[in-house]
Design an enzyme around this catalytic site. Sequence first.
Site, PDB file in Angstrom:
ATOM      1  N   GLU A  94      47.882  45.263  47.250  1.00  0.00           N
ATOM      2  CA  GLU A  94      47.913  44.738  45.896  1.00  0.00           C
ATOM      3  C   GLU A  94      47.354  45.724  44.879  1.00  0.00           C
ATOM      4  O   GLU A  94      46.471  46.531  45.188  1.00  0.00           O
ATOM      5  CB  GLU A  94      47.145  43.413  45.823  1.00  0.00           C
ATOM      6  CG  GLU A  94      47.868  42.307  46.566  1.00  0.00           C
ATOM      7  CD  GLU A  94      47.213  40.939  46.409  1.00  0.00           C
ATOM      8  OE1 GLU A  94      47.921  39.941  46.580  1.00  0.00           O
ATOM      9  OE2 GLU A  94      46.005  40.874  46.128  1.00  0.00           O
ATOM     10  N   CYS A 107      43.685  48.978  38.712  1.00  0.00           N
ATOM     11  CA  CYS A 107      42.906  49.002  39.948  1.00  0.00           C
ATOM     12  C   CYS A 107      43.869  49.188  41.110  1.00  0.00           C
ATOM     13  O   CYS A 107      44.708  48.312  41.382  1.00  0.00           O
ATOM     14  CB  CYS A 107      42.122  47.697  40.082  1.00  0.00           C
ATOM     15  SG  CYS A 107      41.067  47.609  41.541  1.00  0.00           S
ATOM     16  N   CYS A 114      41.239  46.626  55.097  1.00  0.00           N
ATOM     17  CA  CYS A 114      40.017  47.370  54.777  1.00  0.00           C
ATOM     18  C   CYS A 114      39.267  47.714  56.053  1.00  0.00           C
ATOM     19  O   CYS A 114      39.197  46.906  56.984  1.00  0.00           O
ATOM     20  CB  CYS A 114      39.114  46.544  53.849  1.00  0.00           C
ATOM     21  SG  CYS A 114      37.706  47.484  53.203  1.00  0.00           S
ATOM     22  N   CYS A 118      32.226  44.129  54.305  1.00  0.00           N
ATOM     23  CA  CYS A 118      31.176  43.694  53.386  1.00  0.00           C
ATOM     24  C   CYS A 118      31.149  42.174  53.328  1.00  0.00           C
ATOM     25  O   CYS A 118      32.189  41.525  53.165  1.00  0.00           O
ATOM     26  CB  CYS A 118      31.409  44.282  52.003  1.00  0.00           C
ATOM     27  SG  CYS A 118      31.340  46.101  51.988  1.00  0.00           S
ATOM     28  N   CYS A 121      32.820  40.081  50.376  1.00  0.00           N
ATOM     29  CA  CYS A 121      34.147  40.491  49.925  1.00  0.00           C
ATOM     30  C   CYS A 121      35.233  39.898  50.805  1.00  0.00           C
ATOM     31  O   CYS A 121      35.268  40.147  52.014  1.00  0.00           O
ATOM     32  CB  CYS A 121      34.241  42.014  49.924  1.00  0.00           C
ATOM     33  SG  CYS A 121      35.822  42.649  49.352  1.00  0.00           S
ATOM     34  N   CYS A 343      37.397  40.948  41.385  1.00  0.00           N
ATOM     35  CA  CYS A 343      36.720  41.822  42.337  1.00  0.00           C
ATOM     36  C   CYS A 343      36.409  41.085  43.634  1.00  0.00           C
ATOM     37  O   CYS A 343      35.823  40.014  43.631  1.00  0.00           O
ATOM     38  CB  CYS A 343      35.432  42.341  41.705  1.00  0.00           C
ATOM     39  SG  CYS A 343      34.505  43.467  42.757  1.00  0.00           S
TER      40      CYS A 343
END
Length: 378
Positions: A94, A107, A114, A118, A121, A343
């Site tokens: 995305e 962004c 990933c 974290c 997230c 975010c």
Amino acid sequence: MTADRANLIGLSRAELTARLATLGEPAFRARQVWHWLYCRGARDFSEMTTLSKALREKLAMSAAIVRPEIVTEQRSADETRKWLLRFADGKEAETVYIPEADRGALCISSQVGCTLTCAFCHTGTQPFVRNLGPAEIVGQVMIARDAYGEWPTPQDQRWISNIVLMGMGEPLFNYDNIATAVTILMDAEGIGISRRRITLSTAGVVPLIRRVGEELAVKLAVSLHAATDDLRDVLVPLNRKYPIAELMQACRDYPAADNARRITFEYVMLKGVNDTVADAKALARLVAGIPCKFNLIPFNPWPGAPFECSSNEAMVRFATILNDAGYTAPLRTPRGRDIMAACGQLKSASERERLSRWKARLAAGIVDDHHPAATVSA
């Protein structure tokens, strides 16, 4: 894309020159093609009218111009836009555009999924699939410029004025591809984004931070989120490999940091976890001597998240302590929450949608070659 029809998007200048040399073309032809690709946004070789018809036909037979495929596009109530993009192998990532009054930041993602986990997230709950290549990274910018009609490259005001490598993935675990892509984006004879308007965000891959400063000299953002190793080990597990002391030293040594290009420390505000007065004071002490500023990020919730956002009172108090210590510490206004574009939210909604589509196709008796559940978190 077959090997004999390579995508020209994402090739460095040297690689493009070498590619044209195999067709018997001199080096200056690469400069012409580069201009058409990155200054004028050509989608087809037939548009490259400064080239001879014979060369255009030869290029069409031996090469291609390929952007990612737009699967879905969503627009938030606040005009944030999010694209779900599909690449040649069917994998998806995305890209998000965050507008301001007369400009905006794009962004972009560096990986499918990933490599990090974290705790706060949702993107980190998606499994890592692979790194994105230079063509896929640059292609995200080209898709956005298509959408905003920014071809040829504007000389003055641009809607897409800033690039932030803060999307899916850890950019420094894909450094070589990122470096090639960023070099293409910065090239003054093409897209021409100034290095001062490109920010690379890392969770703290210490050995590569200096290299970013020396080779790319872009702005650096560090996902910090805690002032002590004990807490950061939990929130950002990469800290166990590269603890805070090493990360802070790398920031102090960052070659591109000065008062005009301060390092940004990103800090997500988690209720009762990292938002106390003691946390703020410890944070101010931690970064002493580093040209820096803070980006305080209200936690963006996602289904099943183990955290809550800090209260407004706590966040204002936290920011005030940092301000009083001499640091700029604005509270970020969440953007694109209604389309899961804020975010820490990227890819989550789109993965659920993709799994739902697959289940619907299965129920209808349509068998897919690739089971999406193999790459989707439950």
